[in-house]
Design an enzyme around this catalytic site. Structure first.
Site, PDB file in Angstrom:
ATOM      1  N   CYS A   1       0.866  -1.171   0.000  1.00  0.00           N
ATOM      2  CA  CYS A   1       0.000   0.000   0.000  1.00  0.00           C
ATOM      3  C   CYS A   1       0.904   1.222   0.000  1.00  0.00           C
ATOM      4  O   CYS A   1       2.130   1.094  -0.063  1.00  0.00           O
ATOM      5  CB  CYS A   1      -0.998  -0.003   1.161  1.00  0.00           C
ATOM      6  SG  CYS A   1      -0.295   0.264   2.773  1.00  0.00           S
TER       7      CYS A   1
ATOM      8  N   CYS B   1      -4.413  -0.804  -2.181  1.00  0.00           N
ATOM      9  CA  CYS B   1      -4.917   0.543  -2.454  1.00  0.00           C
ATOM     10  C   CYS B   1      -4.626   0.874  -3.911  1.00  0.00           C
ATOM     11  O   CYS B   1      -3.713   0.313  -4.522  1.00  0.00           O
ATOM     12  CB  CYS B   1      -4.327   1.581  -1.510  1.00  0.00           C
ATOM     13  SG  CYS B   1      -2.603   1.991  -1.782  1.00  0.00           S
TER      14      CYS B   1
ATOM     15  N   CYS C   1       3.132   0.265  -8.505  1.00  0.00           N
ATOM     16  CA  CYS C   1       3.746  -1.019  -8.164  1.00  0.00           C
ATOM     17  C   CYS C   1       4.889  -1.318  -9.134  1.00  0.00           C
ATOM     18  O   CYS C   1       4.712  -1.236 -10.344  1.00  0.00           O
ATOM     19  CB  CYS C   1       2.691  -2.126  -8.228  1.00  0.00           C
ATOM     20  SG  CYS C   1       3.322  -3.744  -7.740  1.00  0.00           S
TER      21      CYS C   1
END
Length: 142
Positions: free
Chosen positions: A11, A83, A90
């Site tokens: 997250c 999230c 990412c």
């Protein structure tokens, strides 16, 4: 030899959602999974997250907020983003890594009294627990 599958939960701040998810999944599936968490912009583990996890018998008080870069070069079987921001930023993982995304509300953004904030953290904890139990059943146990 360690045959456990490796999971990274991401997250933004690695302060609440991913920390709670790490604690829950370690407790519920730690015999079959190695579980880690990290954030794009690590901060600190939220005291509310620590408190609501203690309520269910999981101690994350010694956890620390970690940057995703700490896991550079590691191989993971699963990367779970919890999230939308983490999903967007990412990093790339090897082709064999299965990516899973859950858009979970940020409990740190809940305003109000301390009791209202804790209630929000409990709700998010329980949502994470339900999703993680489903993940472990479907992906890992088969």
């Amino acid at each position: 030899m360690n045959n456990r599958k490796r999971v990274l939960i991401l997250c933004t701040g690695n302060s609440a959602r991913s920390q709670m998810a790490e604690g829950l999944l370690r407790r519920d599936a730690g015999t079959i999974l190695e579980v880690f968490s990290a954030g794009a912009k690590p901060s600190r583990v939220r005291p509310e997250a620590i408190a609501v996890m203690q309520e269910v018998g999981i101690d994350i008080a010694t956890h620390r907020s970690k940057a995703v870069e700490e896991f550079g070069g590691w191989e993971f079987d699963y990367v779970i983003t919890v999230c939308d921001n983490a999903k967007e930023i990412c990093p790339l993982f090897p082709a064999g890594t299965k990516r899973i995304h859950w858009s979970i509300e940020d409990p740190a953004a809940i305003e109000g009294s301390q009791e209202a904030r804790l209630a929000g953290f409990r709700r998010i904890r329980d949502e994470l627990r339900e999703r993680l139990q489903g993940f472990a059943r479907e992906e890992c146990i088969g």
